[in-house]
Design an enzyme around this catalytic site. Sequence first.
Site, mmCIF file in Angstrom:
data_model
loop_
_atom_site.group_PDB
_atom_site.id
_atom_site.type_symbol
_atom_site.label_atom_id
_atom_site.label_comp_id
_atom_site.label_asym_id
_atom_site.label_seq_id
_atom_site.Cartn_x
_atom_site.Cartn_y
_atom_site.Cartn_z
ATOM 1 N N GLU A 64 66.965 16.721 -7.027
ATOM 2 C CA GLU A 64 66.604 16.066 -5.755
ATOM 3 C C GLU A 64 67.000 14.595 -5.772
ATOM 4 O OE1 GLU A 64 65.920 17.904 -3.374
ATOM 5 O OE2 GLU A 64 65.487 19.679 -4.562
ATOM 6 N N ASP A 111 72.311 24.795 -1.220
ATOM 7 C CA ASP A 111 73.208 23.680 -0.918
ATOM 8 C C ASP A 111 74.633 24.180 -0.785
ATOM 9 O OD1 ASP A 111 70.961 22.154 -1.380
ATOM 10 O OD2 ASP A 111 71.476 21.800 -3.474
ATOM 11 N N GLY A 141 67.208 30.310 27.434
ATOM 12 C CA GLY A 141 66.989 29.159 26.571
ATOM 13 C C GLY A 141 66.545 29.613 25.200
HETATM 14 ZN ZN ZN Z 1 69.631 20.979 -3.543
#
Ligand code: ZN
Length: 533
Positions: A326, A401, A103
């Site tokens: 953001e 990102d 696991g």
């Molecule tokens: Zn970002």
Amino acid sequence: MVFRQRDSWYKSLIFNLVIGFLIIGLIYFLFTRQLRNAGQGAMQFGKSKARMILPGEHGKKFDDVAGCDEAKEETREIVEYLKDPLKFKLLGGKIPHGALLTGPPGTGKTLMAKAVSGEASVPFFSISGSDFVEMFVGVGASRVRDMFEQARKHSPCLIFIDEIDAVGRSRFTGIGGGHDEREQTLNALLVEMDGLETQEGVIVLAATNRADVLDPALLRPGRFDRQIIIDLPDIRGRRKILDVHAKTIKLDASADLDVIARSTPGFSGADLANLINEAALLAARNDRPAATQKDLEEARDKVCFGPERRSRQIPDRDRRLTAWHEAGHTVVNLFCKFGVPLHKVTIIPRGPALGMTMMMEKEDRYSRSRQEMLDSIVTDMGGRVAEELTFRDITSGAQQDIAHATNLAHAMVCSYGMSEKIGPLKYDDNSEHIYLGRDITKKEACSEETLREIDIEVKRIVMEAADRARAILTAHHDMLDKLAEALLERETMSAAEIRELLGLPADDPASAESSVVPAPAAEPAPSAPASES
Ligand code: ZN
Ligand code: ADP
Ligand code: MG
């Protein structure tokens, strides 16, 4: 004058003598100790490093392991056997020599092994797979033999080999051939396990989070033929684990562990134990007598997204950039129907990121659909696009990102078969397996042409997502600016506050819609908990 001089001459002589003796004494002491240790080392080299723990020492019982009911059921037989090995012998039953606990990390495998020994009240020989691996050939093997000998002397008892993948990796693979120390150690282990008789009362438990790299010989009958899977806890399991650990701290009346259990999908038992501990520390730091719900929530965010770093000095330019970046993620997320629901947004540095748009699943998810993945990539792109639209320039802040979006798009094309052009085919790159020294010669058939098509598809997915993000932010530029300004002032805003500020309905009608076709994936969904700046 003269007298004084003579005095100091005497003094310095004595001083020098004392220093000299001290130094000689020190060297002698160090030298003999070194010799003694070396001698001991040579004698102990082939001795097992296993520590024998008596059941009273750790005091763990099944009750300490919350959730994992199936795993407890499966180990109950082992407990019964350890309590009275002869009974099984008389019945003629064959008991497995070993069981393998598999696991993800932190799900309580080690804890489970302790609980088994505690329930059966037998001693517990604990060793880690890496303790067998030594520089010198043959040492590991003799350690294995020594450990089994010790265990037989103390039977009935339990041998627990933690992280067995360190010795149990597949043989005959890897760069430089297979003849090595590890292989000898593994052979010794297999021989010893085969040699265990039912009446001897020795059971070997092993734990790993990489069952896929284990040598198949380990999993054959008579060895670790029983696999006990301990998975990440579901909502009920999390609630129980929280209960177990909450007993050790003081909780305020406001604390609602149901809410915490619901909002922590993907947390392991160790994460939850950590959460409770962090909450207690937060309460203590603020001189509160008991941990409140706010403490628990802050602790959850800290465990999930890393600690806040309020003290870091951020130049004004970077703060503005972060705010718009953001806000870009956030506004895009709010207009993505299938995105992960917004949790909160902050421009306080947290972990390595300058700011963070936190999203959080409302419930346990075991698969994710194509539309959800696409929306996740669109949200990723929101940060970069907001910078571009607002400042007419772009920064390095979007690195995470971009990496996340690219990886997800790649997985969609090559693993999940979500590209019409490529079709439902598997084109995993096996670089990971090469690193593990496995399947180095086997390569998936994949033509140059297909590789190019994959590249084009991945690029198309990401570029289209960026276009969608640009369309959303162009249409709602006013919201972007409003939110960014608010963030500069308030630093952290919850989803509810943001919706209020932007005049959006409080609950999210878009995400309530469940017209999604779930992708039939057995493995847990790849989650995108946060987009970092
Ligand atoms: Zn970002
Ligand atoms: P693993 O060996 O699977 O990596 P551990 O057994 O070392 O995980 O678990 C680490 C800690 O997490 C335990 O000491 C315990 O405090 C907590 N924990 C994990 N799973 C559970 C559980 N099911 N119930 C209670 N506590 C748990
Ligand atoms: Mg462990």
